[in-house]
Design an enzyme around this catalytic site. Structure first.
Site, mmCIF file in Angstrom:
data_model
loop_
_atom_site.group_PDB
_atom_site.id
_atom_site.type_symbol
_atom_site.label_atom_id
_atom_site.label_comp_id
_atom_site.label_asym_id
_atom_site.label_seq_id
_atom_site.Cartn_x
_atom_site.Cartn_y
_atom_site.Cartn_z
ATOM 1 N N HIS A 154 14.137 14.386 -3.013
ATOM 2 C CA HIS A 154 13.484 15.211 -1.997
ATOM 3 C C HIS A 154 13.980 16.658 -2.090
ATOM 4 O O HIS A 154 13.214 17.597 -1.837
ATOM 5 C CB HIS A 154 13.792 14.674 -0.596
ATOM 6 C CG HIS A 154 12.907 13.559 -0.144
ATOM 7 N ND1 HIS A 154 11.548 13.711 0.057
ATOM 8 C CD2 HIS A 154 13.184 12.264 0.161
ATOM 9 C CE1 HIS A 154 11.030 12.566 0.469
ATOM 10 N NE2 HIS A 154 11.997 11.672 0.541
ATOM 11 N N ASP A 201 7.236 10.985 0.917
ATOM 12 C CA ASP A 201 7.155 9.819 1.797
ATOM 13 C C ASP A 201 5.770 9.820 2.427
ATOM 14 O O ASP A 201 5.364 10.835 3.011
ATOM 15 C CB ASP A 201 8.205 9.889 2.905
ATOM 16 C CG ASP A 201 9.626 9.810 2.377
ATOM 17 O OD1 ASP A 201 9.816 9.415 1.211
ATOM 18 O OD2 ASP A 201 10.550 10.152 3.132
ATOM 19 N N GLU A 251 12.362 1.147 0.300
ATOM 20 C CA GLU A 251 11.482 1.887 1.215
ATOM 21 C C GLU A 251 10.055 1.841 0.678
ATOM 22 O O GLU A 251 9.771 2.441 -0.366
ATOM 23 C CB GLU A 251 11.929 3.346 1.362
ATOM 24 C CG GLU A 251 13.330 3.520 1.930
ATOM 25 C CD GLU A 251 13.789 4.974 1.916
ATOM 26 O OE1 GLU A 251 13.056 5.846 1.392
ATOM 27 O OE2 GLU A 251 14.890 5.247 2.411
ATOM 28 N N HIS A 291 8.407 5.501 0.094
ATOM 29 C CA HIS A 291 9.030 6.543 -0.732
ATOM 30 C C HIS A 291 8.588 6.413 -2.185
ATOM 31 O O HIS A 291 8.666 5.341 -2.778
ATOM 32 C CB HIS A 291 10.556 6.430 -0.648
ATOM 33 C CG HIS A 291 11.274 7.455 -1.475
ATOM 34 N ND1 HIS A 291 11.814 8.604 -0.939
ATOM 35 C CD2 HIS A 291 11.539 7.512 -2.804
ATOM 36 C CE1 HIS A 291 12.382 9.310 -1.889
ATOM 37 N NE2 HIS A 291 12.227 8.668 -3.045
#
EC number: 3.4.13.22
Length: 258
Positions: A166, A173, A238, A241
């Site tokens: 990120h 996301d 996740e 993600h």
């Protein structure tokens, strides 16, 4: 989505272009001068109108770093930056007035390809983006506010001393949403849910235990398929993600966003 919270990024002026021709731009310069140290960017609207949208210091730094606003690349996606609200794992707003998602131009183009594939298979759906670039300055705030021992903090958030994807603006996301309403589909858990029901790697187990349903997995597969078509890869913990590049490649191609 911007409509979900009060607009801190507000319209500063509407400049009516009817019959302006090649008129002098002094009026526009005068309007911009009223902003003091705050810059603005011009956004074209329908019916010949132009609006100037306030850009705060954080957003200025992202633009200066060469990042692009995803909504300028993909027209009909929704953006709801969760870290510009308190609706996140940390319960704090760390983005302030920032409400637009920024990514590396190459990554935004990859996301556009993913979106095109989604439109070809499920035209009733679009993307709802929760996070894109996360500057190291913000990463440090999250790291400092995570009430966990430093030894296990990397399980929840990248160490700002090292940086994560990120921080390179190469991770995003997101979820699926109804194109008309903007409402997210049910993918089994909320965003930022840290537990096995959110783990793609544990889906078979979670199905057996009744923690998620086949519909949840089917929706996740739609998202994963679209993202893969753009060149993204997911992670095991996740469902929301996706990475455009590995850490090694990201470090070779880009600078960390500070």
């Amino acid at each position: 989505m911007r409509g979900k919270k009060s607009l801190n990024i507000i319209t500063l002026s509407l400049l009516i272009l009817w019959g302006c021709g090649n008129s002098d731009s002094s009026e526009e310069r005068g309007a911009a001068s009223d902003l003091g140290d705050v810059e603005s960017e011009t956004v074209e609207e329908s019916q010949g109108k132009t609006k100037e949208v306030e850009v705060d210091e954080l957003e200025q730094s992202l633009i200066a770093a060469g990042l692009v606003d995803v909504e300028r690349v993909i027209e009909d996606v929704f953006v709801d930056l969760k870290y510009s609200t308190t609706d996140n794992f940390f319960g704090i707003d760390v983005y302030g007035d920032l409400e637009r998602c920024y990514l590396q131009p190459e990554v935004a183009e990859m996301l556009r390809k993913s979106h095109e594939h989604l439109q070809s298979t499920h035209p009733e759906l679009t993307f709802l983006i929760y996070d894109g670039v996360r500057p190291l300055s913000v990463q440090q705030i999250l790291w400092d506010n995570l009430n966990k021992p430093d030894s296990i903090k990397p399980l929840y958030v990248a160490d700002p001393k090292v940086g994560g994807l990120h921080n390179y603006a190469v991770a995003v996301d997101l979820t699926l949403a109804d194109k008309n309403s903007g409402l997210p589909l049910d993918l089994g858990t909320e965003y930022d849910y840290f537990g096995y029901p959110a783990y793609p790697d544990r889906e078979d187990q979670m199905l057996r235990e009744g923690k998620i349903t086949k519909e949840h997995v089917a929706n996740r597969e739609i998202l994963r398929d679209a993202m893969a078509k753009g060149g993204f890869t997911g992670i095991g913990s996740e469902w929301w993600h996706f990475n455009a590049f590995s850490r090694k490649v990201a470090a070779q191609k880009f600078q960390l966003i500070k």
